[in-house]
Design a protein around this motif. Structure first.
Motif, PDB file in Angstrom:
ATOM      1  N   ASP A 236      79.895-103.883 -11.113  1.00 55.26           N
ATOM      2  CA  ASP A 236      79.092-102.867 -11.797  1.00 55.26           C
ATOM      3  C   ASP A 236      77.699-103.406 -12.118  1.00 55.26           C
ATOM      4  O   ASP A 236      77.405-104.583 -11.922  1.00 55.26           O
ATOM      5  CB  ASP A 236      79.802-102.368 -13.062  1.00 55.26           C
ATOM      6  CG  ASP A 236      80.083-103.474 -14.072  1.00 55.26           C
ATOM      7  OD1 ASP A 236      79.310-104.456 -14.120  1.00 55.26           O
ATOM      8  OD2 ASP A 236      81.074-103.370 -14.811  1.00 55.26           O
ATOM      9  N   ARG A 237      76.870-102.530 -12.633  1.00 54.46           N
ATOM     10  CA  ARG A 237      75.467-102.879 -12.905  1.00 54.46           C
ATOM     11  C   ARG A 237      75.349-103.989 -13.957  1.00 54.46           C
ATOM     12  O   ARG A 237      74.496-104.874 -13.857  1.00 54.46           O
ATOM     13  CB  ARG A 237      74.735-101.605 -13.380  1.00 54.46           C
ATOM     14  CG  ARG A 237      73.212-101.691 -13.331  1.00 54.46           C
ATOM     15  CD  ARG A 237      72.601-100.379 -13.789  1.00 54.46           C
ATOM     16  NE  ARG A 237      71.163-100.398 -13.752  1.00 54.46           N
ATOM     17  CZ  ARG A 237      70.415-100.009 -12.723  1.00 54.46           C
ATOM     18  NH1 ARG A 237      71.003 -99.563 -11.628  1.00 54.46           N
ATOM     19  NH2 ARG A 237      69.093-100.048 -12.776  1.00 54.46           N
ATOM     20  N   GLU A 238      76.236-103.961 -14.952  1.00 56.95           N
ATOM     21  CA  GLU A 238      76.179-104.957 -16.023  1.00 56.95           C
ATOM     22  C   GLU A 238      76.501-106.361 -15.495  1.00 56.95           C
ATOM     23  O   GLU A 238      75.813-107.328 -15.807  1.00 56.95           O
ATOM     24  CB  GLU A 238      77.176-104.572 -17.130  1.00 56.95           C
ATOM     25  CG  GLU A 238      77.096-105.442 -18.365  1.00 56.95           C
ATOM     26  CD  GLU A 238      78.058-104.999 -19.455  1.00 56.95           C
ATOM     27  OE1 GLU A 238      78.415-105.844 -20.287  1.00 56.95           O
ATOM     28  OE2 GLU A 238      78.466-103.817 -19.457  1.00 56.95           O
ATOM     29  N   ARG A 239      77.567-106.447 -14.677  1.00 57.33           N
ATOM     30  CA  ARG A 239      77.934-107.737 -14.087  1.00 57.33           C
ATOM     31  C   ARG A 239      76.818-108.241 -13.177  1.00 57.33           C
ATOM     32  O   ARG A 239      76.491-109.431 -13.148  1.00 57.33           O
ATOM     33  CB  ARG A 239      79.219-107.586 -13.263  1.00 57.33           C
ATOM     34  CG  ARG A 239      80.509-107.607 -14.048  1.00 57.33           C
ATOM     35  CD  ARG A 239      81.134-108.986 -14.153  1.00 57.33           C
ATOM     36  NE  ARG A 239      81.206-109.671 -12.873  1.00 57.33           N
ATOM     37  CZ  ARG A 239      82.113-109.413 -11.931  1.00 57.33           C
ATOM     38  NH1 ARG A 239      83.026-108.468 -12.123  1.00 57.33           N
ATOM     39  NH2 ARG A 239      82.117-110.088 -10.801  1.00 57.33           N
ATOM     40  N   TYR A 240      76.233-107.336 -12.413  1.00 55.90           N
ATOM     41  CA  TYR A 240      75.135-107.714 -11.523  1.00 55.90           C
ATOM     42  C   TYR A 240      73.968-108.272 -12.336  1.00 55.90           C
ATOM     43  O   TYR A 240      73.379-109.299 -11.966  1.00 55.90           O
ATOM     44  CB  TYR A 240      74.668-106.510 -10.697  1.00 55.90           C
ATOM     45  CG  TYR A 240      73.385-106.768  -9.943  1.00 55.90           C
ATOM     46  CD1 TYR A 240      73.373-107.527  -8.770  1.00 55.90           C
ATOM     47  CD2 TYR A 240      72.164-106.274 -10.412  1.00 55.90           C
ATOM     48  CE1 TYR A 240      72.191-107.790  -8.089  1.00 55.90           C
ATOM     49  CE2 TYR A 240      70.976-106.523  -9.732  1.00 55.90           C
ATOM     50  CZ  TYR A 240      71.003-107.286  -8.577  1.00 55.90           C
ATOM     51  OH  TYR A 240      69.812-107.541  -7.916  1.00 55.90           O
ATOM     52  N   PHE A 241      73.655-107.618 -13.444  1.00 52.22           N
ATOM     53  CA  PHE A 241      72.505-108.040 -14.251  1.00 52.22           C
ATOM     54  C   PHE A 241      72.725-109.436 -14.834  1.00 52.22           C
ATOM     55  O   PHE A 241      71.792-110.238 -14.921  1.00 52.22           O
ATOM     56  CB  PHE A 241      72.239-107.031 -15.371  1.00 52.22           C
ATOM     57  CG  PHE A 241      71.010-107.346 -16.170  1.00 52.22           C
ATOM     58  CD1 PHE A 241      69.741-107.163 -15.634  1.00 52.22           C
ATOM     59  CD2 PHE A 241      71.114-107.860 -17.457  1.00 52.22           C
ATOM     60  CE1 PHE A 241      68.599-107.482 -16.355  1.00 52.22           C
ATOM     61  CE2 PHE A 241      69.983-108.176 -18.200  1.00 52.22           C
ATOM     62  CZ  PHE A 241      68.723-107.978 -17.643  1.00 52.22           C
ATOM     63  N   GLU A 242      73.970-109.742 -15.233  1.00 54.77           N
ATOM     64  CA  GLU A 242      74.268-111.082 -15.760  1.00 54.77           C
ATOM     65  C   GLU A 242      73.966-112.158 -14.721  1.00 54.77           C
ATOM     66  O   GLU A 242      73.332-113.174 -15.011  1.00 54.77           O
ATOM     67  CB  GLU A 242      75.746-111.161 -16.172  1.00 54.77           C
ATOM     68  CG  GLU A 242      76.086-110.401 -17.446  1.00 54.77           C
ATOM     69  CD  GLU A 242      77.576-110.401 -17.726  1.00 54.77           C
ATOM     70  OE1 GLU A 242      78.315-111.177 -17.079  1.00 54.77           O
ATOM     71  OE2 GLU A 242      78.014-109.618 -18.588  1.00 54.77           O
ATOM     72  N   GLU A 243      74.457-111.941 -13.494  1.00 58.42           N
ATOM     73  CA  GLU A 243      74.235-112.913 -12.423  1.00 58.42           C
ATOM     74  C   GLU A 243      72.763-112.941 -11.997  1.00 58.42           C
ATOM     75  O   GLU A 243      72.213-114.001 -11.681  1.00 58.42           O
ATOM     76  CB  GLU A 243      75.120-112.577 -11.213  1.00 58.42           C
ATOM     77  CG  GLU A 243      76.604-112.786 -11.448  1.00 58.42           C
ATOM     78  CD  GLU A 243      76.952-114.263 -11.608  1.00 58.42           C
ATOM     79  OE1 GLU A 243      76.338-115.107 -10.931  1.00 58.42           O
ATOM     80  OE2 GLU A 243      77.837-114.570 -12.434  1.00 58.42           O
ATOM     81  N   TYR A 244      72.153-111.769 -11.978  1.00 60.16           N
ATOM     82  CA  TYR A 244      70.726-111.667 -11.611  1.00 60.16           C
ATOM     83  C   TYR A 244      69.877-112.500 -12.565  1.00 60.16           C
ATOM     84  O   TYR A 244      68.961-113.217 -12.149  1.00 60.16           O
ATOM     85  CB  TYR A 244      70.307-110.187 -11.661  1.00 60.16           C
ATOM     86  CG  TYR A 244      68.815-109.947 -11.703  1.00 60.16           C
ATOM     87  CD1 TYR A 244      68.041-109.994 -10.549  1.00 60.16           C
ATOM     88  CD2 TYR A 244      68.169-109.674 -12.917  1.00 60.16           C
ATOM     89  CE1 TYR A 244      66.671-109.769 -10.595  1.00 60.16           C
ATOM     90  CE2 TYR A 244      66.808-109.442 -12.970  1.00 60.16           C
ATOM     91  CZ  TYR A 244      66.062-109.496 -11.802  1.00 60.16           C
ATOM     92  OH  TYR A 244      64.705-109.273 -11.849  1.00 60.16           O
ATOM     93  N   THR A 245      70.196-112.417 -13.860  1.00 56.65           N
ATOM     94  CA  THR A 245      69.438-113.166 -14.872  1.00 56.65           C
ATOM     95  C   THR A 245      69.556-114.671 -14.633  1.00 56.65           C
ATOM     96  O   THR A 245      68.577-115.419 -14.746  1.00 56.65           O
ATOM     97  CB  THR A 245      69.948-112.810 -16.285  1.00 56.65           C
ATOM     98  OG1 THR A 245      69.870-111.397 -16.466  1.00 56.65           O
ATOM     99  CG2 THR A 245      69.117-113.493 -17.351  1.00 56.65           C
ATOM    100  N   SER A 246      70.772-115.108 -14.278  1.00 52.37           N
ATOM    101  CA  SER A 246      70.997-116.532 -14.004  1.00 52.37           C
ATOM    102  C   SER A 246      70.194-116.984 -12.778  1.00 52.37           C
ATOM    103  O   SER A 246      69.537-118.031 -12.801  1.00 52.37           O
ATOM    104  CB  SER A 246      72.490-116.775 -13.777  1.00 52.37           C
ATOM    105  OG  SER A 246      72.716-118.082 -13.332  1.00 52.37           O
TER     106      SER A 246
END
Length: 565
Positions: A236-246
């Motif tokens: 989902d978008r939230e999981r993607y954003f966590e990894e994207y931030t890293s």
């Protein structure tokens, strides 16, 4: 066995061994393969790479090499299947990096199998404690002895002489029965839904970083792997954003340059920017990209005249002449092209397209044009999946690996052109489903099948493409249907697969309203197949995709409907 210290428990262990790398046929796995290939080359580790399309392929590859090689690295395969089916030798060690969840518990609790994860992987929290699901042999032996003593009711055993011992036996039996019932409940709950964990490319980039061997090239591969997970609706978008931030932190670390430390024109430079959910628009016309992208074609209802009219209104609001929108994006007037993204973003909310943009990355090789991570995903995916006469999946694998090499721009451009054809074929099929009212309600789920003899059927006869088509069809139907219940129903799609054997490919996807991206169809398909004795093959690494004899479909669906009701 779960290990998160990849440097010591994996890389240092295999550094003096020959290793066989078995790679699933998806973009994330290919990016991970490219990362380990570059790492192994740096450290002169001997390796062989073999692509595998399914479980039977995995088994044959292992059997072929089991005599010569004792260390096997499995990328996006093997984690959710019991590796005992390979009948492995005792001196064989399997290292698994797999985003498929849930992990098979026999693999998790076995020393011979090492499952590599990133530190802090939350999906591991779902794994039950061993004592709650593993039955120890000692318990069985004790029970067997008790049963042997009680075989002859006329000859009471010494263990039954005293009432206290008799009660103790009964208490143990009741306790064991309760434990077994609780274990079955835990296992049913654990295996109920399939979903995805961390991108395998990001896991292996994390290893490269800890080995201090990371670079922009490896970082870009991990970005493409993560982007594939998001664009293919695996996370989902939230999981993607966590990894994207890293990953964004790594991008900043690798790409801070100034005049004094200017990069060579041969180096890759990565930057982050907001990306539009318009498939391949830089290589298409803006109009075609709006018409063919799943998010905008469904959001605008572009299957209708009213939807097309609204799209023209959007272009008018942006001050874009329709002629400019219908020519190739790179040929648009420079001043218009440079402002398109900003204009679309400013009007997205007015047209109900709240999620039209997302944070992403672009790479630039020297003075050549920029490459967007999403464009690379669609190109590599098309090279892997597109049906071409006389070609095998091994040929597709080599083409896709070539396209991931930054010097081979021509192969990537070929992939982009194939990607456009693939997307257009999907849109035409979805439009056909909608216009001819082929999607029907089978009680607790929606269902449709691609007609036998359809010219596009071979394009969709692939586990990844059929899943994309199913998600696209469901979203389009749920938006077009007058009954709002359509948003709460899951969806099953069938495609002709093997004409000689008379089989179909079947996939199930969760409802549009379900944002967890977890699917119960893997377990449901297995139960329906067993109860109806349908001729089903569970050969794909994704459990929600199966192969079934076409003539068994009817009874299979009847039971599936009863099961889900």
């Amino acid at each position: 066995m779960i290990i998160d210290n990849l440097k010591d428990e994996f890389y240092e262990t295999i550094s003096c061994e020959r290793i066989l790398v078995l790679v699933a046929l998806d973009v994330d796995a290919l990016c991970a393969c490219k990362i380990v290939k570059l790492l192994f080359k740096q450290d002169n580790i001997q390796y062989t790479i073999i692509p595998v399309s399914g479980v039977s392929d995995l088994k044959s590859s292992y059997d072929e090499h089991r005599e010569q090689i004792k260390h096997f690295l499995l990328l996006n395969c093997g984690g959710n299947i019991d590796l005992d089916i390979l009948e492995p030798d005792d001196d064989t060690t399997f290292y698994i990096v797999d985003s498929h969840r849930p992990l098979d518990l026999n693999n998790v609790f076995k020393e011979q199998v090492k499952i590599l994860i990133k530190e802090g992987d939350s999906s591991i929290d779902e794994i039950p404690e061993p004592e709650k699901v593993i039955e120890y042999e000692g318990d069985d032996e004790e029970e067997d002895e008790d049963n042997e003593d009680s075989d002859d009711p006329d000859q009471p055993s010494s263990k039954r002489q005293r009432t206290g011992e008799d009660l103790s036996y009964l208490e143990k039996k009741v306790k064991k029965k309760k434990w077994a019932a609780e274990r079955d409940r835990i296992l049913d709950e654990y295996y109920e839904c399939s979903y995805y964990g961390n991108s395998v490319a990001t896991v292996l980039y994390d290893l490269a970083w800890k080995l201090t061997k990371d670079s922009n090239d490896l970082l870009w591969l991990s970005i493409v792997g993560l982007t594939e997970q998001y664009l293919m609706s695996k996370i989902d978008r939230e999981r993607y954003f966590e990894e994207y931030t890293s990953l964004r932190d790594h991008v900043l670390r690798h790409n801070i340059t100034d005049e004094e430390h200017a990069q060579s024109i041969d180096c890759v430079k990565i930057s982050f920017e907001n990306e539009l959910r318009l498939d391949l628009y830089r290589h298409w016309s803006l109009f075609q990209s709006f018409m063919n992208s799943q998010y905008t074609s469904c959001g605008f209802r572009l299957f209708t005249m009213k939807g097309k009219k609204r799209l023209h209104e959007l272009f008018a609001d942006m001050g874009l002449p329709i002629k400019q929108c219908q020519q190739k994006f790179s040929s648009m007037d420079a001043d218009l092209r440079g402002n398109v993204k900003e204009w679309i973003d400013s009007l997205a909310e007015k047209y109900g397209l709240d999620d039209l943009s997302y944070g992403s990355f672009v790479a630039q090789y020297g003075y050549r044009s920029k490459l967007c991570a999403g464009d690379v995903v669609f190109a590599i995916s098309a090279l892997l999946e597109y049906a071409k006469d006389g070609s095998t999946y091994s040929d597709h694998f080599l083409d896709a690996m070539d396209a991931l090499t930054r010097s081979n721009v021509d192969k990537l451009i070929e992939g982009i052109e194939l990607g456009k054809q693939q997307i257009t074929s999907m849109v035409n099929q979805v439009r056909s489903f909608i216009d001819s009212h082929q999607i029907v309600c089978a009680g607790p789920f929606l269902y449709v099948h691609v007609q036998d003899g359809s010219p596009n059927a071979p394009i969709f006869a692939n586990p990844i493409v059929i899943t994309r088509l199913a998600r696209y069809s469901l979203e389009a139907y749920s938006i077009m249907a007058k009954n709002k219940k359509a948003r709460t129903l899951p969806f099953v799609l069938a495609v002709p697969y093997n004409a000689e054997e008379g089989t179909s490919l079947l996939v199930g996807v969760p409802p549009v309203s379900d944002t967890s991206f977890k699917s119960f169809f893997g377990a449901a398909f297995k139960q329906a197949g067993e109860k109806t004795k349908s001729r089903v093959k569970h050969d794909f690494f994704d459990p929600t995709v199966i192969e079934i004899k076409t003539e068994d479909r009817s009874k299979f669906f009847d039971n599936l409907s009863a099961l889900m009701a």
